[in-house]
Scaffold this active site. Structure first.
Site, mmCIF file in Angstrom:
data_model
loop_
_atom_site.group_PDB
_atom_site.id
_atom_site.type_symbol
_atom_site.label_atom_id
_atom_site.label_comp_id
_atom_site.label_asym_id
_atom_site.label_seq_id
_atom_site.Cartn_x
_atom_site.Cartn_y
_atom_site.Cartn_z
ATOM 1 N N ARG A 49 0.173 11.716 -0.154
ATOM 2 C CA ARG A 49 0.078 10.331 -0.618
ATOM 3 C C ARG A 49 -0.801 10.281 -1.856
ATOM 4 O O ARG A 49 -1.409 11.280 -2.231
ATOM 5 C CB ARG A 49 -0.395 9.360 0.491
ATOM 6 C CG ARG A 49 -1.379 9.853 1.470
ATOM 7 C CD ARG A 49 -2.833 9.901 1.113
ATOM 8 N NE ARG A 49 -3.302 8.878 0.243
ATOM 9 C CZ ARG A 49 -4.182 9.078 -0.723
ATOM 10 N NH1 ARG A 49 -4.678 10.306 -0.934
ATOM 11 N NH2 ARG A 49 -4.590 8.103 -1.497
ATOM 12 N N GLY A 50 -0.837 9.075 -2.471
ATOM 13 C CA GLY A 50 -1.480 8.956 -3.776
ATOM 14 C C GLY A 50 -0.376 9.127 -4.812
ATOM 15 O O GLY A 50 0.410 10.087 -4.738
ATOM 16 N N ALA A 51 -0.310 8.171 -5.763
ATOM 17 C CA ALA A 51 0.856 8.109 -6.647
ATOM 18 C C ALA A 51 1.178 9.438 -7.358
ATOM 19 O O ALA A 51 2.320 9.926 -7.267
ATOM 20 C CB ALA A 51 0.661 6.972 -7.650
ATOM 21 N N GLN A 208 -7.990 5.584 4.141
ATOM 22 C CA GLN A 208 -8.004 6.642 3.111
ATOM 23 C C GLN A 208 -9.415 6.855 2.559
ATOM 24 O O GLN A 208 -9.763 7.962 2.155
ATOM 25 C CB GLN A 208 -7.062 6.281 1.954
ATOM 26 C CG GLN A 208 -5.584 6.395 2.267
ATOM 27 C CD GLN A 208 -5.000 5.091 2.764
ATOM 28 O OE1 GLN A 208 -5.700 4.251 3.325
ATOM 29 N NE2 GLN A 208 -3.708 4.909 2.594
ATOM 30 N N ASP A 249 -0.913 2.529 -8.430
ATOM 31 C CA ASP A 249 0.408 3.012 -8.019
ATOM 32 C C ASP A 249 1.508 2.618 -8.985
ATOM 33 O O ASP A 249 2.549 3.273 -9.066
ATOM 34 C CB ASP A 249 0.753 2.517 -6.614
ATOM 35 C CG ASP A 249 0.010 3.344 -5.595
ATOM 36 O OD1 ASP A 249 -1.182 3.068 -5.365
ATOM 37 O OD2 ASP A 249 0.602 4.311 -5.079
HETATM 38 O O1 MRU Z 1 -0.835 4.481 0.510
HETATM 39 P P1 MRU Z 1 -1.483 5.509 -0.366
HETATM 40 O O2 MRU Z 1 -2.586 6.259 0.311
HETATM 41 O O3 MRU Z 1 -0.469 6.420 -1.013
HETATM 42 O O4 MRU Z 1 -2.144 4.665 -1.541
HETATM 43 C C1 MRU Z 1 -2.800 5.357 -2.567
HETATM 44 C C2 MRU Z 1 -3.446 4.488 -3.567
HETATM 45 O O5 MRU Z 1 -3.359 3.279 -3.530
HETATM 46 C C3 MRU Z 1 -4.144 5.198 -4.688
HETATM 47 O O6 MRU Z 1 -5.247 4.462 -5.130
HETATM 48 C C4 MRU Z 1 -3.167 5.358 -5.862
HETATM 49 O O7 MRU Z 1 -1.988 5.970 -5.425
HETATM 50 C C5 MRU Z 1 -3.734 6.158 -6.955
HETATM 51 S S1 MRU Z 1 -3.901 7.852 -6.479
HETATM 52 C C6 MRU Z 1 -4.544 8.742 -7.739
#
Ligand code: MRU
Length: 361
Positions: A49-51, A208, A249
């Site tokens: 996870r994380g964009a 997270q 994201d």
């Molecule tokens: O649902 P997630 O854990 O994928 O959400 C992640 C986020 O909102 C992060 O802040 C975003 O993806 C940036 S990651 C460098």
């Protein structure tokens, strides 16, 4: 910069593994991705996870999945590839990096087809095509790592030694290929003895901040204090926070940014307390085709993440209605600056974000 102990991805003897983030912080387990179903499952269940990490995982994931394509000519290979691409592209809706990376892989494949035509090559080699797709996935990963490092350098110019920094969710090394987006300046600053004091919002409902940010910063020896989401205003009022840093994201053309649920509330509080709010956004996360934040699709997840998950017994009455959006939109007016790998962008975002892409025309 010291090498990180944590590797979000591993490639061993031609096999692709992701660090299963649902197992953190108890155990560091790597999961092999063997099929399109595996990568869909890993992304949709937030094992990765994380964009930026989602984009990189999707690129390797589609490379892995092309092994299952059983055809003997290029047009049929492309047709099968596009079906896999559509399938993986449905795994999560909000982070634009997913579709961005899959598009890059498709463009690579089309380029290979054009070259074959140009060279009048009729011999179809799945092995050769897959080697080239692998090279593109590697390139995406390395570009992401370089972008994060560059965001770290740009972001560090906005911070001073000893500052208190609040962050929400996890936009650290495991959300990317390395360094993270908004945590990159924290890592770079730590090596340069900036002695930041980081406050990590726990980030309900999937934690997270608690499970991932607190874990990775503590592992790197960085001063980190975990707080519940509803404690952000007290730490600001106490004067402990000099800057807020968050990831993103999808950033719309007007500068509205989708990030983990709760981010917009933190931004509004920061404005009230006169604290700068910095959003770290690699260009792979900027979506100029989406005009405003209201045009971004927000993922809604199962209400059990609120009522049951993490608890030994249910914490809400059986059958209660829930609303569980995974992201919210921080309006551009609350974002002091957007930090990209190409530099720092200030308002007006509708004018200045476009300039980042002018050299690509
Ligand atoms: O649902 P997630 O854990 O994928 O959400 C992640 C986020 O909102 C992060 O802040 C975003 O993806 C940036 S990651 C460098």
């Amino acid at each position: 910069m010291n090498e990180f102990e944590i590797a979000p991805f591993k490639l061993t003897r031609g096999a692709f593994y992701i660090l299963d983030q649902t197992k953190l912080p108890e155990s560091e387990e790597y999961l092999q991705i063997k099929s399109k179903e595996d990568i869909y499952d890993a992304i949709s269940k937030l094992k990765v996870r994380g964009a930026p990490a989602i984009g990189v995982a999707a690129a390797y994931g589609i490379w892995v999945a092309t092994e299952e394509i059983d055809v003997d000519n290029f047009p049929d290979f492309i047709a099968a590839f596009l079906k896999i691409k559509d399938y993986i592209g449905e795994s999560r809706p909000t982070a634009v990096n997913l579709l961005w990376a899959l598009e890059r892989m498709e463009n690579k494949l089309s380029g290979i087809g054009n070259e074959m035509n140009f060279l009048n090559e009729t011999k179809f080699s799945k092995v050769r095509i897959r080697e080239r797709l692998f090279e593109e996935a590697e390139k995406i990963r390395m570009e992401d790592e370089a972008a994060c490092y560059a965001m770290g350098e740009h972001g560090l110019t906005l911070l001073k030694p000893g500052m208190g920094i609040l962050t929400h969710c996890n936009a650290g090394t495991i959300a990317t290929s390395k360094y993270g987006t908004c945590l990159a300046p924290v890592y770079l600053g730590t090596v340069r003895k900036y002695d930041f004091k980081v406050f990590a919002d726990e980030t309900r409902p999937l934690l997270q901040g608690a499970r991932l940010t607190a874990w990775e910063l503590q592992k790197a020896g960085i001063d980190v204090t975990l707080i519940c989401d509803n404690m952000a205003s007290i730490v600001m009022k106490n004067g402990w926070i000099d800057a807020v840093v968050v990831g993103c994201d999808r950033l719309a053309a007007n500068g509205d940014g989708a990030n983990k649920i709760g981010t917009s509330g933190v931004a509004i509080l920061a404005k009230e307390y006169g604290i700068p709010f910095y959003m770290y956004v690699p260009t792979s996360t900027i979506d100029l085709l989406t005009p405003t934040g209201s045009d971004i699709k927000i993922e809604e997840r199962d209400g059990e993440e609120i009522t049951k998950m993490w608890y030994e017994k249910p914490m809400a009455p059986e059958g209660v209605k829930t609303y569980n959006p995974a992201f919210d939109i921080t309006d551009a007016e609350y974002i002091t600056a957007v930090i990209t790998e190409k530099g720092i962008v200030y308002p007006p975002y509708d004018v200045n974000l476009k300039k980042l892409f002018e050299d690509e025309k």
